[in-house]
Design a protein around this motif. Structure first.
Motif, PDB file in Angstrom:
ATOM      1  N   VAL A 104       0.765  -1.607   0.096  1.00 47.36           N
ATOM      2  CA  VAL A 104      -0.174   0.192  -0.335  1.00 47.36           C
ATOM      3  C   VAL A 104       0.867   1.457   0.160  1.00 47.36           C
ATOM      4  N   LEU A 105       1.601   1.256   1.105  1.00 44.25           N
ATOM      5  CA  LEU A 105       2.535   2.637   1.435  1.00 44.25           C
ATOM      6  C   LEU A 105       3.406   2.203   2.035  1.00 44.25           C
ATOM      7  N   THR A 106       4.826   2.788   1.962  1.00 45.89           N
ATOM      8  CA  THR A 106       5.915   2.726   2.865  1.00 45.89           C
ATOM      9  C   THR A 106       5.728   3.467   3.855  1.00 45.89           C
ATOM     10  N   GLY A 107       5.716   3.015   5.012  1.00 46.58           N
ATOM     11  CA  GLY A 107       6.072   4.050   6.177  1.00 46.58           C
ATOM     12  C   GLY A 107       4.479   3.469   7.065  1.00 46.58           C
ATOM     13  N   THR A 108       3.670   2.964   6.419  1.00 45.31           N
ATOM     14  CA  THR A 108       1.842   2.709   7.030  1.00 45.31           C
ATOM     15  C   THR A 108       3.190   1.581   8.633  1.00 45.31           C
ATOM     16  N   ALA A 109       2.051   1.952   9.406  1.00 48.68           N
ATOM     17  CA  ALA A 109       2.364   1.313  10.384  1.00 48.68           C
ATOM     18  C   ALA A 109       2.096  -0.448  10.219  1.00 48.68           C
ATOM     19  N   GLN A 110       2.647  -1.203  10.875  1.00 49.12           N
ATOM     20  CA  GLN A 110       2.480  -3.058  10.534  1.00 49.12           C
ATOM     21  C   GLN A 110       1.546  -3.457  10.919  1.00 49.12           C
ATOM     22  N   SER A 111       1.140  -2.142  12.081  1.00 48.16           N
ATOM     23  CA  SER A 111      -0.344  -2.974  13.011  1.00 48.16           C
ATOM     24  C   SER A 111      -1.364  -2.663  12.264  1.00 48.16           C
ATOM     25  N   LEU A 112      -1.712  -1.822  10.867  1.00 47.10           N
ATOM     26  CA  LEU A 112      -2.656  -1.949  10.465  1.00 47.10           C
ATOM     27  C   LEU A 112      -2.584  -2.206   8.941  1.00 47.10           C
ATOM     28  N   GLU A 113      -4.184  -3.334   9.323  1.00 45.65           N
ATOM     29  CA  GLU A 113      -3.845  -4.149   8.642  1.00 45.65           C
ATOM     30  C   GLU A 113      -5.157  -3.523   7.510  1.00 45.65           C
ATOM     31  N   PRO A 114      -4.450  -2.876   6.102  1.00 45.58           N
ATOM     32  CA  PRO A 114      -5.594  -2.698   5.158  1.00 45.58           C
ATOM     33  C   PRO A 114      -6.233  -3.334   4.447  1.00 45.58           C
ATOM     34  N   PHE A 115      -7.417  -2.537   3.283  1.00 46.68           N
ATOM     35  CA  PHE A 115      -8.273  -3.612   3.069  1.00 46.68           C
ATOM     36  C   PHE A 115      -8.902  -2.122   1.538  1.00 46.68           C
ATOM     37  N   VAL A 116      -8.608  -2.674   0.827  1.00 49.25           N
ATOM     38  CA  VAL A 116      -9.483  -1.592  -0.265  1.00 49.25           C
ATOM     39  C   VAL A 116     -10.610  -2.166  -0.548  1.00 49.25           C
ATOM     40  N   LEU A 117     -11.618  -1.115  -0.849  1.00 43.93           N
ATOM     41  CA  LEU A 117     -12.456  -1.007  -0.794  1.00 43.93           C
ATOM     42  C   LEU A 117     -13.471  -0.626  -1.423  1.00 43.93           C
ATOM     43  N   SER A 118     -14.692  -0.298  -2.074  1.00 34.93           N
ATOM     44  CA  SER A 118     -15.432   0.151  -2.840  1.00 34.93           C
ATOM     45  C   SER A 118     -17.161   0.004  -2.668  1.00 34.93           C
ATOM     46  N   ARG A 119     -17.454   0.731  -3.309  1.00 37.13           N
ATOM     47  CA  ARG A 119     -19.069   1.075  -2.726  1.00 37.13           C
ATOM     48  C   ARG A 119     -20.118   1.870  -3.415  1.00 37.13           C
ATOM     49  N   GLU A 120     -21.121   1.619  -4.036  1.00 29.95           N
ATOM     50  CA  GLU A 120     -21.918   3.118  -5.197  1.00 29.95           C
ATOM     51  C   GLU A 120     -21.752   3.617  -4.135  1.00 29.95           C
ATOM     52  N   GLY A 121     -22.115   4.975  -4.568  1.00 23.15           N
ATOM     53  CA  GLY A 121     -21.614   6.277  -3.946  1.00 23.15           C
ATOM     54  C   GLY A 121     -20.981   6.471  -3.089  1.00 23.15           C
ATOM     55  N   PHE A 122     -19.409   6.222  -2.911  1.00 26.14           N
ATOM     56  CA  PHE A 122     -18.654   6.289  -2.372  1.00 26.14           C
ATOM     57  C   PHE A 122     -17.647   6.322  -2.942  1.00 26.14           C
ATOM     58  N   THR A 123     -16.464   6.683  -2.718  1.00 30.95           N
ATOM     59  CA  THR A 123     -15.019   7.088  -3.907  1.00 30.95           C
ATOM     60  C   THR A 123     -14.732   5.823  -3.027  1.00 30.95           C
ATOM     61  N   GLN A 124     -13.314   5.136  -4.114  1.00 31.55           N
ATOM     62  CA  GLN A 124     -12.447   4.492  -3.586  1.00 31.55           C
ATOM     63  C   GLN A 124     -11.658   4.386  -2.661  1.00 31.55           C
ATOM     64  N   ALA A 125     -11.390   4.001  -2.126  1.00 33.17           N
ATOM     65  CA  ALA A 125     -10.691   3.910  -0.702  1.00 33.17           C
ATOM     66  C   ALA A 125      -9.767   3.038  -0.109  1.00 33.17           C
ATOM     67  N   LEU A 126      -9.292   3.046   0.471  1.00 32.80           N
ATOM     68  CA  LEU A 126      -8.623   2.193   1.426  1.00 32.80           C
ATOM     69  C   LEU A 126      -8.892   2.273   3.077  1.00 32.80           C
ATOM     70  N   ILE A 127      -8.870   1.090   3.314  1.00 34.17           N
ATOM     71  CA  ILE A 127      -9.617   0.988   5.207  1.00 34.17           C
ATOM     72  C   ILE A 127      -8.827   0.373   5.697  1.00 34.17           C
ATOM     73  N   PHE A 128      -8.305   1.061   6.928  1.00 32.47           N
ATOM     74  CA  PHE A 128      -7.173   0.646   8.209  1.00 32.47           C
ATOM     75  C   PHE A 128      -7.848  -0.356   9.422  1.00 32.47           C
ATOM     76  N   ASP A 129      -7.692  -1.527   9.753  1.00 34.61           N
ATOM     77  CA  ASP A 129      -8.243  -1.962  10.559  1.00 34.61           C
ATOM     78  C   ASP A 129      -6.867  -1.956  11.564  1.00 34.61           C
ATOM     79  N   SER A 130      -7.702  -1.590  12.980  1.00 32.98           N
ATOM     80  CA  SER A 130      -6.115  -1.346  13.708  1.00 32.98           C
ATOM     81  C   SER A 130      -6.684  -2.304  15.252  1.00 32.98           C
ATOM     82  N   PRO A 131      -5.205  -2.645  16.137  1.00 29.40           N
ATOM     83  CA  PRO A 131      -5.540  -3.274  16.968  1.00 29.40           C
ATOM     84  C   PRO A 131      -6.019  -2.816  18.031  1.00 29.40           C
ATOM     85  N   GLY A 132      -6.810  -2.932  19.357  1.00 30.67           N
ATOM     86  CA  GLY A 132      -7.625  -2.312  20.146  1.00 30.67           C
ATOM     87  C   GLY A 132      -6.546  -1.709  21.086  1.00 30.67           C
TER      88      GLY A 132
END
Length: 240
Positions: A31-59
């Motif tokens: 995805v990107l260099t420098g992104t925290a290793q504990s962040l899990e990125p996903f590509v998402l796309s949904r009607e009416g919403f621009t394509q994006a990356l969503i990052f899940d994180s530890p608690g």
């Protein structure tokens, strides 16, 4: 792309929220260099919403949670979803991180802070726990479930120091999903333009930094040539 960061405490429903909002996701690689290793990125796309990356994180209460890289990640996000369980009133650790985030954002005067939406999960577990007959009108004080959901929203808003209008109660349980595709999704779309403006400023900042590096490299190359030719130039002046 637009960056959405999902934060919150452990077992609050972060992954369930992502699945409920966007369905099947594709893991983003490289995805990107420098992104925290504990962040899990996903590509998402949904009607009416621009394509994006969503990052899940530890608690934020997890041993895998490191505040410093998470603050940086939140500072570079375009939209933040904070999820907190309605049945866990001990929100001190959540407030501590959000206060640290607000301080971090305030110090970065060149960047507007990303919009923050707070999602209150597990509202189906509020008393009476065996009752689940949505939809619930939160202004209906005669309905005990509605009154308890409304009270949870106000408590979360006070505990985390956010406006009550930015707090959305949801249920993410299978077969009991509620308030996700309508209220929460509408709130996300309502903040999409603001998030896109923040993305634009982030991209412009990145472009300027890249241009600054190009200029610096040119200056260093010029300085190198000057230093390389300096003895010859000094020799010519001595001869004269």
């Amino acid at each position: 792309p637009l960056r959405i960061l999902v934060l919150g405490r452990s077992n609050s429903g972060k992954s369930s929220l992502i699945n409920a909002l966007f369905g099947e996701l594709k893991t983003a690689t490289d995805v990107l260099t420098g992104t925290a290793q504990s962040l899990e990125p996903f590509v998402l796309s949904r009607e009416g919403f621009t394509q994006a990356l969503i990052f899940d994180s530890p608690g934020c209460d997890s041993s895998f949670f490191d505040s410093k890289p998470m603050l940086i990640a939140a500072g570079n996000a375009d939209l933040i979803l904070w999820i907190t369980p309605a049945n866990r009133p001990d929100r001190q650790i959540e407030r501590q991180f959000l206060d640290a985030l607000r301080t971090y954002q305030a110090a970065r005067m060149e960047r507007r802070p990303a919009p923050l939406l707070v999602v209150v999960s597990f509202i189906d577990r509020l008393r009476p726990a065996n009752e689940w007959q949505p939809p619930y009108d939160l202004t209906d004080t005669a309905n005990i479930k509605s009154a308890n959901i409304a009270a949870a929203v106000q408590a979360v808003a006070a505990d985390l120091a956010v406006p009550a209008g930015q707090v959305i109660p949801v249920s993410l349980r299978e077969g009991k999903s509620y308030n996700v595709d309508d209220t929460l999704w509408a709130a996300i779309l309502n903040h999409q333009d603001e998030a896109l403006r923040i993305r634009l400023m982030r991209c412009l900042d990145a472009k300027k930094r890249a241009e600054d590096w190009v200029m610096l490299r040119r200056q260093m190359a010029g300085a190198g040539r000057f230093l390389r030719d300096l003895p010859e130039r000094l020799g010519k002046r001595v001869d004269k």
